[in-house]
Design an enzyme around this catalytic site. Structure first.
Site, mmCIF file in Angstrom:
data_model
loop_
_atom_site.group_PDB
_atom_site.id
_atom_site.type_symbol
_atom_site.label_atom_id
_atom_site.label_comp_id
_atom_site.label_asym_id
_atom_site.label_seq_id
_atom_site.Cartn_x
_atom_site.Cartn_y
_atom_site.Cartn_z
ATOM 1 N N GLN A 48 0.855 -1.192 0.000
ATOM 2 C CA GLN A 48 0.000 0.000 0.000
ATOM 3 C C GLN A 48 0.888 1.239 0.000
ATOM 4 O OE1 GLN A 48 -2.702 -0.706 3.311
ATOM 5 N NE2 GLN A 48 -4.380 -1.079 1.885
ATOM 6 N N THR A 75 1.682 -2.604 7.327
ATOM 7 C CA THR A 75 1.910 -4.049 7.428
ATOM 8 C C THR A 75 0.919 -4.783 6.546
ATOM 9 O OG1 THR A 75 0.616 -3.795 9.414
ATOM 10 C CG2 THR A 75 2.951 -4.189 9.720
ATOM 11 N N HIS A 76 0.378 -4.067 5.557
ATOM 12 C CA HIS A 76 -0.689 -4.610 4.724
ATOM 13 C C HIS A 76 -0.139 -5.173 3.421
ATOM 14 C CE1 HIS A 76 -3.403 -1.619 7.091
ATOM 15 N NE2 HIS A 76 -2.936 -2.602 7.824
ATOM 16 N N ASN A 77 0.414 -6.361 3.511
ATOM 17 C CA ASN A 77 0.930 -7.048 2.327
ATOM 18 C C ASN A 77 -0.173 -7.930 1.754
ATOM 19 O OD1 ASN A 77 2.975 -7.275 4.810
ATOM 20 N ND2 ASN A 77 4.064 -6.619 3.015
ATOM 21 N N ASN A 135 -4.381 -4.837 -3.849
ATOM 22 C CA ASN A 135 -4.479 -4.296 -2.492
ATOM 23 C C ASN A 135 -5.326 -3.038 -2.545
ATOM 24 O OD1 ASN A 135 -4.062 -3.915 0.235
ATOM 25 N ND2 ASN A 135 -1.855 -4.191 0.119
#
Ligand SMILES: Cc1cc2nc3c(=O)[nH]c(=O)nc-3n(C[C@H](O)[C@H](O)[C@H](O)COP(=O)(O)OP(=O)(O)OC[C@H]3O[C@@H](n4cnc5c(N)ncnc54)[C@H](O)[C@@H]3O)c2cc1C
Ligand code: SF4
Length: 356
Positions: A115, A282-284, A322
Protein backbone atom coordinates in the site's frame (compact mmCIF):
# COMPACT_ATOMS: atom_id res chain seq x y z
CA UNK A 1 -14.65 -8.12 27.63
CA UNK A 2 -13.67 -5.09 29.68
CA UNK A 3 -14.37 -1.57 28.38
CA UNK A 4 -11.43 0.04 26.59
CA UNK A 5 -9.53 2.58 28.69
CA UNK A 6 -7.88 4.32 25.68
CA UNK A 7 -4.52 3.43 27.17
CA UNK A 8 -2.42 4.46 24.18
CA UNK A 9 -0.78 1.06 23.80
CA UNK A 10 -3.25 -0.47 21.36
CA UNK A 11 -1.32 -0.83 18.14
CA UNK A 12 1.46 -3.43 18.29
CA UNK A 13 0.55 -4.67 21.81
CA UNK A 14 -1.72 -7.27 23.35
CA UNK A 15 -4.41 -5.69 25.50
CA UNK A 16 -3.62 -5.95 29.23
CA UNK A 17 -7.17 -4.80 29.91
CA UNK A 18 -8.88 -7.70 28.02
CA UNK A 19 -10.68 -5.19 25.77
CA UNK A 20 -9.35 -6.16 22.36
CA UNK A 21 -10.91 -8.91 20.28
CA UNK A 22 -8.35 -11.27 18.79
CA UNK A 23 -8.08 -15.00 18.19
CA UNK A 24 -6.53 -15.31 21.66
CA UNK A 25 -9.59 -13.81 23.38
CA UNK A 26 -12.40 -15.04 21.15
CA UNK A 27 -11.77 -18.22 19.18
CA UNK A 28 -8.99 -20.09 21.00
CA UNK A 29 -10.74 -20.18 24.41
CA UNK A 30 -13.75 -21.83 22.72
CA UNK A 31 -11.63 -24.32 20.79
CA UNK A 32 -9.65 -25.22 23.92
CA UNK A 33 -12.88 -26.59 25.43
CA UNK A 34 -13.16 -29.18 22.68
CA UNK A 35 -11.66 -32.59 23.39
CA UNK A 36 -10.85 -33.04 19.70
CA UNK A 37 -8.72 -29.88 19.56
CA UNK A 38 -4.97 -29.72 20.26
CA UNK A 39 -2.98 -26.50 20.13
CA UNK A 40 0.75 -27.08 19.55
CA UNK A 41 2.44 -23.89 20.72
CA UNK A 42 6.03 -22.98 19.83
CA UNK A 43 5.87 -25.26 16.82
CA UNK A 44 6.67 -24.23 13.28
CA UNK A 45 5.39 -25.96 10.19
CA UNK A 46 8.30 -26.31 7.80
CA UNK A 47 6.63 -28.19 4.95
CA UNK A 48 3.27 -29.14 3.52
CA UNK A 49 3.62 -32.75 2.48
CA UNK A 50 2.03 -34.15 -0.70
CA UNK A 51 1.81 -37.66 -2.07
CA UNK A 52 3.69 -38.93 -5.15
CA UNK A 53 1.01 -37.57 -7.51
CA UNK A 54 1.46 -34.06 -6.06
CA UNK A 55 -2.33 -33.74 -6.11
CA UNK A 56 -3.04 -34.66 -2.52
CA UNK A 57 -1.73 -33.18 0.73
CA UNK A 58 -0.81 -35.86 3.23
CA UNK A 59 -0.10 -33.57 6.21
CA UNK A 60 2.62 -31.26 7.45
CA UNK A 61 6.11 -31.51 8.90
CA UNK A 62 6.74 -29.32 11.93
CA UNK A 63 9.53 -28.58 14.37
CA UNK A 64 8.88 -28.03 18.07
CA UNK A 65 10.65 -25.70 20.52
CA UNK A 66 13.36 -28.33 21.15
CA UNK A 67 14.13 -28.61 17.45
CA UNK A 68 12.50 -32.05 17.21
CA UNK A 69 10.82 -32.74 13.88
CA UNK A 70 7.40 -34.36 13.61
CA UNK A 71 5.20 -35.42 10.77
CA UNK A 72 1.51 -34.75 11.30
CA UNK A 73 -0.70 -36.72 8.89
CA UNK A 74 -3.91 -34.99 7.79
CA UNK A 75 -6.91 -35.50 5.53
CA UNK A 76 -7.23 -31.73 5.10
CA UNK A 77 -4.59 -28.99 5.42
CA UNK A 78 -5.50 -25.32 5.93
CA UNK A 79 -2.56 -22.95 5.55
CA UNK A 80 -3.19 -19.69 7.42
CA UNK A 81 0.29 -18.49 8.33
CA UNK A 82 -0.01 -14.83 7.07
CA UNK A 83 0.30 -13.87 3.43
CA UNK A 84 4.07 -14.03 3.05
CA UNK A 85 4.42 -17.26 5.05
CA UNK A 86 1.54 -18.85 3.12
CA UNK A 87 3.34 -18.14 -0.13
CA UNK A 88 6.74 -19.20 1.24
CA UNK A 89 5.36 -22.50 2.55
CA UNK A 90 3.77 -23.28 -0.83
CA UNK A 91 7.02 -22.42 -2.61
CA UNK A 92 9.33 -24.40 -0.34
CA UNK A 93 6.90 -27.35 -0.42
CA UNK A 94 6.97 -27.32 -4.23
CA UNK A 95 3.20 -26.90 -4.56
CA UNK A 96 2.01 -24.96 -7.62
CA UNK A 97 3.80 -23.31 -10.53
CA UNK A 98 6.16 -20.43 -9.85
CA UNK A 99 5.33 -17.15 -11.59
CA UNK A 100 7.82 -16.09 -14.25
CA UNK A 101 7.77 -12.29 -14.81
CA UNK A 102 9.56 -12.69 -18.16
CA UNK A 103 6.82 -14.82 -19.71
CA UNK A 104 3.84 -14.04 -17.44
CA UNK A 105 3.37 -17.80 -17.06
CA UNK A 106 2.85 -19.46 -13.67
CA UNK A 107 0.84 -18.17 -10.74
CA UNK A 108 2.63 -18.68 -7.41
CA UNK A 109 4.15 -15.37 -6.27
CA UNK A 110 2.38 -13.08 -8.73
CA UNK A 111 0.25 -10.02 -7.85
CA UNK A 112 2.26 -9.16 -4.74
CA UNK A 113 0.93 -5.74 -3.72
CA UNK A 114 1.63 -3.30 -0.93
CA UNK A 115 0.00 0.00 0.00
CA UNK A 116 1.06 3.62 -0.41
CA UNK A 117 0.75 5.60 2.79
CA UNK A 118 1.85 9.23 2.52
CA UNK A 119 0.93 11.61 5.32
CA UNK A 120 0.62 15.32 5.94
CA UNK A 121 1.90 16.45 9.32
CA UNK A 122 0.19 19.43 10.89
CA UNK A 123 1.63 21.76 13.56
CA UNK A 124 -0.43 24.18 15.66
CA UNK A 125 0.33 27.12 17.92
CA UNK A 126 -3.15 27.42 19.41
CA UNK A 127 -4.40 23.81 19.82
CA UNK A 128 -3.51 21.23 22.46
CA UNK A 129 -3.82 17.55 21.49
CA UNK A 130 -3.02 14.50 23.57
CA UNK A 131 -1.60 11.80 21.32
CA UNK A 132 -0.97 9.49 24.27
CA UNK A 133 -4.66 8.78 24.89
CA UNK A 134 -5.32 6.68 21.82
CA UNK A 135 -7.05 3.50 20.74
CA UNK A 136 -7.02 1.38 17.62
CA UNK A 137 -10.54 2.29 16.63
CA UNK A 138 -10.37 5.99 17.49
CA UNK A 139 -10.29 7.95 14.28
CA UNK A 140 -12.00 9.78 11.43
CA UNK A 141 -11.99 8.69 7.83
CA UNK A 142 -12.87 10.46 4.58
CA UNK A 143 -13.69 7.84 1.95
CA UNK A 144 -14.59 10.21 -0.90
CA UNK A 145 -11.36 9.58 -2.85
CA UNK A 146 -11.24 5.84 -2.54
CA UNK A 147 -12.03 3.15 -5.15
CA UNK A 148 -14.65 4.34 -7.60
CA UNK A 149 -16.16 6.89 -5.19
CA UNK A 150 -15.10 9.78 -7.47
CA UNK A 151 -14.72 10.67 -11.13
CA UNK A 152 -11.22 9.68 -12.32
CA UNK A 153 -11.52 11.38 -15.74
CA UNK A 154 -8.16 12.80 -16.81
CA UNK A 155 -6.43 11.87 -13.57
CA UNK A 156 -4.28 9.10 -15.10
CA UNK A 157 -4.79 6.55 -12.36
CA UNK A 158 -7.39 4.11 -11.06
CA UNK A 159 -8.52 3.43 -7.50
CA UNK A 160 -7.52 5.70 -4.58
CA UNK A 161 -7.42 5.50 -0.81
CA UNK A 162 -9.06 6.65 2.36
CA UNK A 163 -7.78 9.72 4.17
CA UNK A 164 -7.69 9.31 7.93
CA UNK A 165 -6.75 11.01 11.16
CA UNK A 166 -6.29 8.59 14.04
CA UNK A 167 -4.23 8.32 17.19
CA UNK A 168 -3.43 4.67 17.74
CA UNK A 169 -0.34 5.47 19.74
CA UNK A 170 1.47 8.39 21.32
CA UNK A 171 4.60 6.49 22.17
CA UNK A 172 7.53 8.93 22.29
CA UNK A 173 10.16 8.44 19.58
CA UNK A 174 7.73 6.51 17.36
CA UNK A 175 5.34 9.50 17.47
CA UNK A 176 7.89 11.98 16.23
CA UNK A 177 6.25 14.76 14.25
CA UNK A 178 8.82 17.50 13.76
CA UNK A 179 8.68 20.70 11.72
CA UNK A 180 10.69 21.21 8.52
CA UNK A 181 14.38 21.83 9.14
CA UNK A 182 14.58 20.09 12.55
CA UNK A 183 17.96 18.38 13.00
CA UNK A 184 17.87 14.58 13.47
CA UNK A 185 19.62 14.60 16.89
CA UNK A 186 21.01 16.89 19.59
CA UNK A 187 19.66 19.72 21.73
CA UNK A 188 17.69 21.37 18.89
CA UNK A 189 15.98 18.05 18.09
CA UNK A 190 15.01 17.58 21.77
CA UNK A 191 13.66 21.13 22.00
CA UNK A 192 11.57 20.73 18.83
CA UNK A 193 10.28 17.33 20.04
CA UNK A 194 9.10 18.76 23.39
CA UNK A 195 7.57 21.84 21.78
CA UNK A 196 5.60 19.89 19.18
CA UNK A 197 4.58 16.64 20.92
CA UNK A 198 1.27 17.98 22.23
CA UNK A 199 0.53 20.36 19.36
CA UNK A 200 0.88 18.23 16.27
CA UNK A 201 -1.06 15.56 14.40
CA UNK A 202 -1.05 13.92 11.02
CA UNK A 203 -3.52 13.04 8.29
CA UNK A 204 -2.58 9.94 6.32
CA UNK A 205 -3.64 7.92 3.30
CA UNK A 206 -4.34 4.19 3.03
CA UNK A 207 -3.54 4.12 -0.67
CA UNK A 208 -4.44 1.19 -2.93
CA UNK A 209 -1.80 -0.55 -5.02
CA UNK A 210 -2.63 -2.35 -8.25
CA UNK A 211 -0.79 -5.49 -9.37
CA UNK A 212 2.06 -5.07 -11.80
CA UNK A 213 3.76 -7.87 -13.73
CA UNK A 214 7.17 -6.75 -12.39
CA UNK A 215 6.14 -6.99 -8.72
CA UNK A 216 6.28 -10.55 -7.38
CA UNK A 217 7.55 -12.98 -4.75
CA UNK A 218 9.94 -15.86 -5.40
CA UNK A 219 12.69 -17.83 -3.65
CA UNK A 220 16.04 -16.24 -2.94
CA UNK A 221 18.88 -17.94 -4.86
CA UNK A 222 21.46 -17.16 -2.14
CA UNK A 223 20.06 -16.81 1.36
CA UNK A 224 18.62 -19.66 3.44
CA UNK A 225 16.75 -19.91 6.72
CA UNK A 226 17.71 -21.91 9.80
CA UNK A 227 16.16 -25.06 8.26
CA UNK A 228 18.17 -24.67 5.05
CA UNK A 229 15.15 -23.55 3.01
CA UNK A 230 15.62 -20.63 0.57
CA UNK A 231 14.29 -17.37 2.00
CA UNK A 232 11.48 -15.68 0.17
CA UNK A 233 12.54 -12.80 -2.07
CA UNK A 234 10.37 -9.78 -2.79
CA UNK A 235 10.79 -7.87 -6.05
CA UNK A 236 8.80 -4.70 -5.69
CA UNK A 237 8.64 -1.02 -6.58
CA UNK A 238 5.96 1.67 -6.68
CA UNK A 239 4.56 2.29 -10.18
CA UNK A 240 3.07 5.30 -11.97
CA UNK A 241 -0.52 4.48 -10.97
CA UNK A 242 0.11 4.83 -7.26
CA UNK A 243 2.51 7.77 -7.59
CA UNK A 244 -0.12 9.73 -9.54
CA UNK A 245 -2.73 8.68 -7.00
CA UNK A 246 -0.43 9.98 -4.26
CA UNK A 247 -0.08 13.42 -5.93
CA UNK A 248 -3.85 13.74 -6.22
CA UNK A 249 -4.82 12.53 -2.75
CA UNK A 250 -2.06 14.43 -0.95
CA UNK A 251 -3.51 17.57 -2.57
CA UNK A 252 -6.83 16.74 -0.85
CA UNK A 253 -5.03 16.04 2.43
CA UNK A 254 -3.29 19.43 2.30
CA UNK A 255 -6.70 21.10 1.74
CA UNK A 256 -8.05 19.34 4.85
CA UNK A 257 -4.97 20.37 6.84
CA UNK A 258 -5.20 24.00 5.71
CA UNK A 259 -8.82 24.16 6.87
CA UNK A 260 -7.54 23.55 10.42
CA UNK A 261 -5.53 26.79 10.18
CA UNK A 262 -2.22 25.39 11.45
CA UNK A 263 1.11 27.12 11.87
CA UNK A 264 2.85 24.69 9.52
CA UNK A 265 2.09 21.79 7.19
CA UNK A 266 4.76 19.25 6.22
CA UNK A 267 4.23 16.58 3.58
CA UNK A 268 5.72 13.13 4.10
CA UNK A 269 5.58 11.45 0.68
CA UNK A 270 6.38 7.90 -0.40
CA UNK A 271 8.52 7.00 -3.40
CA UNK A 272 9.44 7.50 -6.08
CA UNK A 273 10.96 4.11 -5.21
CA UNK A 274 9.88 1.60 -2.58
CA UNK A 275 12.02 1.66 0.53
CA UNK A 276 11.65 -0.46 3.67
CA UNK A 277 12.41 2.63 5.78
CA UNK A 278 10.38 4.25 7.32
CA UNK A 279 7.56 2.06 8.71
CA UNK A 280 4.65 2.43 6.30
CA UNK A 281 2.15 -0.38 6.52
CA UNK A 282 1.91 -4.05 7.43
CA UNK A 283 -0.69 -4.61 4.72
CA UNK A 284 0.93 -7.05 2.33
CA UNK A 285 -1.25 -8.90 -0.15
CA UNK A 286 -1.14 -11.39 -3.03
CA UNK A 287 1.23 -14.14 -4.10
CA UNK A 288 -1.35 -16.97 -3.91
CA UNK A 289 -4.34 -15.17 -5.42
CA UNK A 290 -7.88 -16.39 -5.89
CA UNK A 291 -9.39 -16.45 -9.35
CA UNK A 292 -11.64 -18.17 -11.84
CA UNK A 293 -9.14 -20.58 -13.38
CA UNK A 294 -5.82 -22.29 -12.54
CA UNK A 295 -3.98 -20.53 -15.38
CA UNK A 296 -4.36 -17.16 -13.65
CA UNK A 297 -4.68 -17.98 -9.95
CA UNK A 298 -3.46 -20.29 -7.19
CA UNK A 299 -6.75 -20.87 -5.35
CA UNK A 300 -10.39 -20.91 -6.36
CA UNK A 301 -13.12 -18.71 -4.88
CA UNK A 302 -13.26 -20.90 -1.77
CA UNK A 303 -9.48 -20.52 -1.24
CA UNK A 304 -9.05 -24.16 -2.25
CA UNK A 305 -5.80 -24.89 -4.09
CA UNK A 306 -6.48 -25.63 -7.76
CA UNK A 307 -3.89 -28.44 -7.91
CA UNK A 308 -4.35 -29.93 -4.43
CA UNK A 309 -8.07 -29.99 -3.48
CA UNK A 310 -7.50 -31.00 0.16
CA UNK A 311 -5.36 -27.87 0.71
CA UNK A 312 -6.92 -24.47 1.52
CA UNK A 313 -4.79 -21.30 1.63
CA UNK A 314 -6.43 -18.63 3.77
CA UNK A 315 -5.26 -15.03 4.15
CA UNK A 316 -4.49 -11.85 2.25
CA UNK A 317 -2.32 -13.98 -0.04
CA UNK A 318 -5.62 -14.51 -1.90
CA UNK A 319 -6.15 -10.79 -2.67
CA UNK A 320 -5.70 -10.08 -6.38
CA UNK A 321 -4.88 -6.44 -5.59
CA UNK A 322 -4.48 -4.30 -2.49
CA UNK A 323 -7.38 -1.93 -2.01
CA UNK A 324 -7.45 1.37 -0.16
CA UNK A 325 -8.66 -0.24 3.05
CA UNK A 326 -7.16 -2.18 5.96
CA UNK A 327 -7.14 -5.86 5.00
CA UNK A 328 -8.14 -7.78 8.11
CA UNK A 329 -11.92 -7.39 7.81
CA UNK A 330 -11.72 -8.95 4.36
CA UNK A 331 -9.23 -11.61 5.53
CA UNK A 332 -11.68 -12.58 8.29
CA UNK A 333 -14.67 -12.60 5.93
CA UNK A 334 -12.77 -14.81 3.47
CA UNK A 335 -11.78 -17.16 6.31
CA UNK A 336 -15.44 -17.54 7.31
CA UNK A 337 -16.44 -17.98 3.67
CA UNK A 338 -13.82 -20.66 3.16
CA UNK A 339 -14.64 -22.44 6.46
CA UNK A 340 -18.31 -22.52 5.55
CA UNK A 341 -17.50 -24.06 2.15
CA UNK A 342 -15.28 -26.67 3.83
CA UNK A 343 -17.98 -27.57 6.36
CA UNK A 344 -21.03 -27.45 4.10
CA UNK A 345 -19.57 -28.66 0.81
CA UNK A 346 -16.06 -30.14 0.99
CA UNK A 347 -16.50 -32.45 3.99
CA UNK A 348 -19.68 -33.89 2.43
CA UNK A 349 -18.01 -34.44 -0.97
CA UNK A 350 -14.22 -34.11 -0.71
CA UNK A 351 -12.81 -32.90 -4.03
CA UNK A 352 -12.58 -29.73 -6.13
CA UNK A 353 -15.38 -27.26 -5.27
CA UNK A 354 -14.97 -25.50 -8.61
CA UNK A 355 -14.17 -27.37 -11.82
CA UNK A 356 -11.02 -26.10 -13.51
C1 LIG B 1 1.67 -3.63 13.72
C2 LIG B 1 0.53 -4.09 12.87
C3 LIG B 1 -0.61 -3.31 12.75
C4 LIG B 1 -1.66 -3.74 11.96
N1 LIG B 1 -2.78 -2.95 11.91
C5 LIG B 1 -3.82 -3.36 11.18
C6 LIG B 1 -5.01 -2.59 11.15
O1 LIG B 1 -5.12 -1.53 11.79
N2 LIG B 1 -6.04 -3.02 10.38
C7 LIG B 1 -5.96 -4.15 9.65
O2 LIG B 1 -6.93 -4.50 8.96
N3 LIG B 1 -4.84 -4.92 9.66
C8 LIG B 1 -3.78 -4.54 10.40
N4 LIG B 1 -2.64 -5.31 10.41
C9 LIG B 1 -2.60 -6.51 9.55
C10 LIG B 1 -3.19 -7.71 10.25
O3 LIG B 1 -2.41 -8.01 11.38
C11 LIG B 1 -3.22 -8.89 9.27
O4 LIG B 1 -4.00 -8.54 8.13
C12 LIG B 1 -3.86 -10.12 9.91
O5 LIG B 1 -3.25 -10.44 11.12
C13 LIG B 1 -3.72 -11.29 8.95
O6 LIG B 1 -4.35 -12.41 9.51
P1 LIG B 1 -3.84 -13.88 9.21
O7 LIG B 1 -4.69 -14.78 10.01
O8 LIG B 1 -3.74 -14.08 7.73
O9 LIG B 1 -2.32 -13.93 9.75
P2 LIG B 1 -1.78 -13.73 11.23
O10 LIG B 1 -2.71 -12.96 12.09
O11 LIG B 1 -0.36 -13.21 11.05
O12 LIG B 1 -1.74 -15.23 11.80
C14 LIG B 1 -0.84 -16.19 11.29
C15 LIG B 1 -0.46 -17.12 12.42
O13 LIG B 1 0.27 -18.22 11.89
C16 LIG B 1 1.41 -18.47 12.68
N5 LIG B 1 2.43 -19.05 11.79
C17 LIG B 1 3.09 -18.45 10.77
N6 LIG B 1 3.92 -19.32 10.15
C18 LIG B 1 3.76 -20.51 10.79
C19 LIG B 1 4.36 -21.79 10.62
N7 LIG B 1 5.23 -22.02 9.65
N8 LIG B 1 3.98 -22.77 11.47
C20 LIG B 1 3.07 -22.55 12.47
N9 LIG B 1 2.48 -21.35 12.66
C21 LIG B 1 2.81 -20.35 11.84
C22 LIG B 1 1.81 -17.12 13.25
O14 LIG B 1 2.55 -17.28 14.44
C23 LIG B 1 0.44 -16.47 13.48
O15 LIG B 1 -0.08 -16.79 14.75
C24 LIG B 1 -1.58 -4.94 11.24
C25 LIG B 1 -0.43 -5.74 11.36
C26 LIG B 1 0.62 -5.32 12.16
C27 LIG B 1 1.84 -6.22 12.29
S1 SF4 C 1 -6.56 1.19 23.78
FE1 SF4 C 1 -6.37 -0.90 22.97
S2 SF4 C 1 -4.84 -1.87 24.30
FE2 SF4 C 1 -5.58 -0.03 25.39
S3 SF4 C 1 -7.34 -0.75 26.67
FE3 SF4 C 1 -8.20 -0.08 24.72
S4 SF4 C 1 -8.30 -1.98 23.48
FE4 SF4 C 1 -6.87 -2.36 25.16
Amino acid sequence: MAPCTYCGFCEKFGCGNYSKASAQTTILPVLMQKKSFTLRTESEVTKINVDASGKRATGVTYVDAHGEEFEQPAELVVVCAYITHNVHLLMTSGIGTMYDPATGQGTLGKNYCYQLTPSVNIFFDDKLLNPFVGAGALGMVVDDWNGDNFDHTGLGFIHGGYIAAYMTTGRPIETELLPEGTPKWGAKWKKAFVENYLTSMSVSLMGAVMPNKANYLDLDPTYRDVYGRPLMRMTYDFKQNELKMQDFTVGKMVEIAQAMKPREIKKSLRGPHYDIDPYQSTHNTGGAIMGVNPRESVVNRYLQHWDVPNLFVVGASAFAHNSGYNPTGTVSALALWSAQAIRDQYLKHPGPLVSA
